[in-house]
Write an enzyme that holds these catalytic residues in place. Structure first.
Site, PDB file in Angstrom:
ATOM      1  N   LYS A 124       0.832  -1.205   0.000  1.00  0.00           N
ATOM      2  CA  LYS A 124       0.000   0.000   0.000  1.00  0.00           C
ATOM      3  C   LYS A 124       0.864   1.251   0.000  1.00  0.00           C
ATOM      4  O   LYS A 124       0.635   2.180  -0.773  1.00  0.00           O
ATOM      5  CB  LYS A 124      -0.945   0.012   1.197  1.00  0.00           C
ATOM      6  CG  LYS A 124      -1.862   1.248   1.235  1.00  0.00           C
ATOM      7  CD  LYS A 124      -2.928   1.100   2.301  1.00  0.00           C
ATOM      8  CE  LYS A 124      -2.376   1.311   3.691  1.00  0.00           C
ATOM      9  NZ  LYS A 124      -2.038   2.748   3.959  1.00  0.00           N
ATOM     10  N   ASP A 142      -6.712   1.169   0.979  1.00  0.00           N
ATOM     11  CA  ASP A 142      -6.778   1.273   2.442  1.00  0.00           C
ATOM     12  C   ASP A 142      -8.174   0.874   2.897  1.00  0.00           C
ATOM     13  O   ASP A 142      -8.971   0.355   2.115  1.00  0.00           O
ATOM     14  CB  ASP A 142      -6.406   2.690   2.894  1.00  0.00           C
ATOM     15  CG  ASP A 142      -7.452   3.728   2.482  1.00  0.00           C
ATOM     16  OD1 ASP A 142      -8.394   3.387   1.715  1.00  0.00           O
ATOM     17  OD2 ASP A 142      -7.346   4.874   2.938  1.00  0.00           O
TER      18      ASP A 142
END
Length: 220
Positions: A124, A142
């Site tokens: 991420k 997320d």
């Protein structure tokens, strides 16, 4: 199995997002690629606002890997102790700074594999850096994007990797560059976890979410 919106509906959704916010921006403050890596790494299980409060002063004294090493772990800790998990994050930031100095000449690499090899930098974080600094159409999933992707039907999936692939597979190419920012901002301010603001949502008529929040009584 969560339902998937069709291509034309997804195109309309992102057309509306783009019309409302043509150039969406991430909310983490940074000065260069290195400070972006540090800010994103610090933001795990923390709010962007909380990270920004800490890094405004930190980045005045340590905006390169070498300056961060000169500051040291204890010095860094003093700046970031208001952020959750700050001790472990301080260790990782110092370790990644050392790697950048020793292996990359103090520069942040622009490949996902190299970024993911840095301590405290997962997929991420790597995707955020690739997208925000090098303008790659990388999708950093997320909790907000995971929720919005599943709730709306834009990109359903049982884990973040599947949601990431669904965005890449189903969102038209012209929207890929900014897709993750539009989805994050939508999840952060409109499609809230507990009580989504459906009456204020510009895609409510296209969304597959069945338990929509009703408009307040008496609202026009």
């Amino acid at each position: 199995m969560a339902r998937q919106l069709d291509y034309h509906t997804i195109r309309e959704i992102f057309t509306r997002f783009r019309a409302a916010e043509p150039e969406p921006k991430g909310e983490l403050e940074h000065l260069n690629a290195f400070t972006l890596v540090v800010a994103v790494a610090l933001s795990a299980q923390a709010t962007d606002a909380g990270v920004n409060r800490a890094t405004r002063e930190l980045f005045k004294v340590a905006d390169t890997p070498q300056k961060m090493l000169d500051l040291g772990e204890e010095g860094l800790t003093e700046y970031i102790k208001t952020i959750g998990l700050y001790r472990n994050k301080a260790k990782n930031v110092i370790k990644l700074s050392r790697i950048l100095v020793e292996q990359y000449g103090g520069e942040v690499p622009s490949s996902r594999a190299a970024l993911e090899s840095l301590p405290g930098v997962g997929r991420k974080t790597a995707n955020v850096v690739l997208n925000m600094w090098w303008s790659h159409p990388a999708q950093a999933v997320d909790t907000h994007i995971y929720r919005v992707g599943n709730r709306t039907g834009i990109a359903p999936g049982k884990n973040v990797e599947i949601v990431e692939r669904a965005i890449e597979d189903h969102v038209p190419a012209e929207f890929q560059r900014h897709a993750h920012h539009w989805l994050i901002l939508h999840g952060r301010y409109i499609c809230l976890a507990r009580k989504p603001r459906c009456p204020d949502c510009l895609i409510a008529d296209l969304c597959l979410y069945e338990d929509k929040t009703p408009a307040p009584k008496g609202a026009a």
